[in-house]
Design an enzyme around this catalytic site. Structure first.
Site, PDB file in Angstrom:
ATOM      1  N   CYS A 145       0.807  -1.176   0.132  1.00  0.00           N
ATOM      2  CA  CYS A 145      -0.069  -0.153   0.028  1.00  0.00           C
ATOM      3  C   CYS A 145       0.931   1.146   0.036  1.00  0.00           C
ATOM      4  CB  CYS A 145      -0.845  -0.015   1.221  1.00  0.00           C
ATOM      5  SG  CYS A 145      -2.018   1.616   1.411  1.00  0.00           S
ATOM      6  N   CYS A 148      -0.353   4.056   2.514  1.00  0.00           N
ATOM      7  CA  CYS A 148      -0.177   3.637   3.709  1.00  0.00           C
ATOM      8  C   CYS A 148       1.280   3.910   4.065  1.00  0.00           C
ATOM      9  CB  CYS A 148      -0.478   2.229   4.069  1.00  0.00           C
ATOM     10  SG  CYS A 148      -2.122   1.888   3.163  1.00  0.00           S
ATOM     11  N   ASP A 149       2.151   3.702   3.402  1.00  0.00           N
ATOM     12  CA  ASP A 149       3.695   3.375   3.901  1.00  0.00           C
ATOM     13  C   ASP A 149       4.665   4.529   2.819  1.00  0.00           C
ATOM     14  OD1 ASP A 149       2.905   1.459   5.546  1.00  0.00           O
ATOM     15  OD2 ASP A 149       2.871  -0.052   4.226  1.00  0.00           O
TER      16      ASP A 149
END
Length: 320
Positions: A145, A148-149
């Site tokens: 993701c 997300c990261d």
């Protein structure tokens, strides 16, 4: 005789646990089947159980570990009396109400549970490369993701594996942070849409590695590189990167509902516009099992709230 419940929730990620919390506070005494730890799909807590730092979930200014966040979700649901069973649904019969659910042997003559209302929140799983140490490296340089990261890879050289829209979108997004993004694709042409391809080809931070597959993750406790193999020449070599994003697709956990709930061509459940209703009255769906666009913990939790409210109102209409 099977246990009969007003509301049964299948799946225990952010969507399922939020639905459980809301239905419990509405005095509907929900039963939540959270999955099994040994299962490759529908595991308790969902994909966040494989996530380390979560920095984009509201309310945690310093971030929180994925498993800790899901433990908090679970504890809050438990506080309001949610009955949680660590079992995996192996068969459902949605042909009539109460709906029937089996755990364990799907061929057993009697179902394990019956429910007047069902909320499906079984989530989806990222397709992986199935290489050694893959799961243990998630959160340690390996991610599925970018949203997300990506922030954790500022000014670093990283790689994206895939050639579809998701891969190109992830790679383009990651150029906001990384100094260089290598897209590794097993073919010599992309499957992504032309407009997505053009954006990537025009981006000076993106480099393409064609006709190539990843054969090994390098590094002990975290990613330090990838071992690659050219599928045309069979040549192997190492690519030094500090992060790799796997973007070869997702698979919703919907097998148990096949032939009963309406699905898109990609297997995700279909819900009616602006609500969580499925094609079967009394069955609602929330979270990543019906969301092939956003796939975020916060949107999953929001849709869990929607499903709970939709279920509560539907049950009220049945009793009136």
């Amino acid at each position: 005789m099977p246990e009969t419940h007003e509301v049964i929730i299948i799946g225990s990620g952010p969507a399922g646990l939020t639905a459980a919390l809301y239905t419990a506070r509405a005095n509907l005494s929900p039963l939540l089947l959270e999955g099994e730890p040994s299962s490759t799909s529908d595991q308790p807590g969902g994909q966040l159980m494989l996530t380390t730092d979560v920095e984009n979930y509201p309310g945690f200014p310093d971030g929180i570990m994925g498993p800790e966040l899901m433990v908090n979700f679970r504890a809050q649901a438990h506080r309001f009396g949610v009955q949680i069973e660590t079992v995996k649904a192996t068969r459902v019969d949605l042909s009539e109400r109460p709906f029937k659910i089996w755990v364990g042997d799907p061929e057993a003559p009697e179902p394990t549970y019956q429910g007047h209302c069902l909320i499906v929140s079984t989530g989806a799983q990222s397709l992986m490369l199935n290489l050694d140490r893959e799961i243990e490296l998630v959160g340690h340089g390996l991610s599925t993701c970018a949203t997300c990261d990506g922030f954790f890879f500022r000014d670093q050289e990283i790689a994206v594996v895939g050639g579809g829209d998701s891969a190109i979108e992830e790679a383009t997004f990651l150029t906001r942070f990384a100094s260089k993004v290598s897209i590794i694709h097993r073919r010599d042409t992309l499957r992504a849409s032309k407009i997505m391809q053009k954006r990537a080809f025009d981006n000076p931070k993106i480099e393409f590695i064609w006709d190539t597959v990843v054969t090994e993750y390098l590094g002990e406790d975290s990613i330090s590189g990838l071992r690659l193999r050219n599928v045309r020449t069979d040549e192997s070599y190492d690519l030094p990167v500090t992060g790799v994003f796997i973007a070869i697709g997702h698979r919703p956990n919907t097998d148990v509902f096949s032939g009963q709930l309406e699905m898109k061509d990609n297997g995700y459940l279909v819900t009616q516009p602006d609500c969580s209703r499925t094609n079967i009255e009394g069955v609602f769906a929330c979270g990543d099992v019906q969301d092939d666009v956003y796939r975020q913990a916060v949107t999953a939790a929001g849709s869990g709230c929607m499903a709970a409210l939709d279920a509560e109102r539907w049950l009220e209409s049945q009793h009136s």
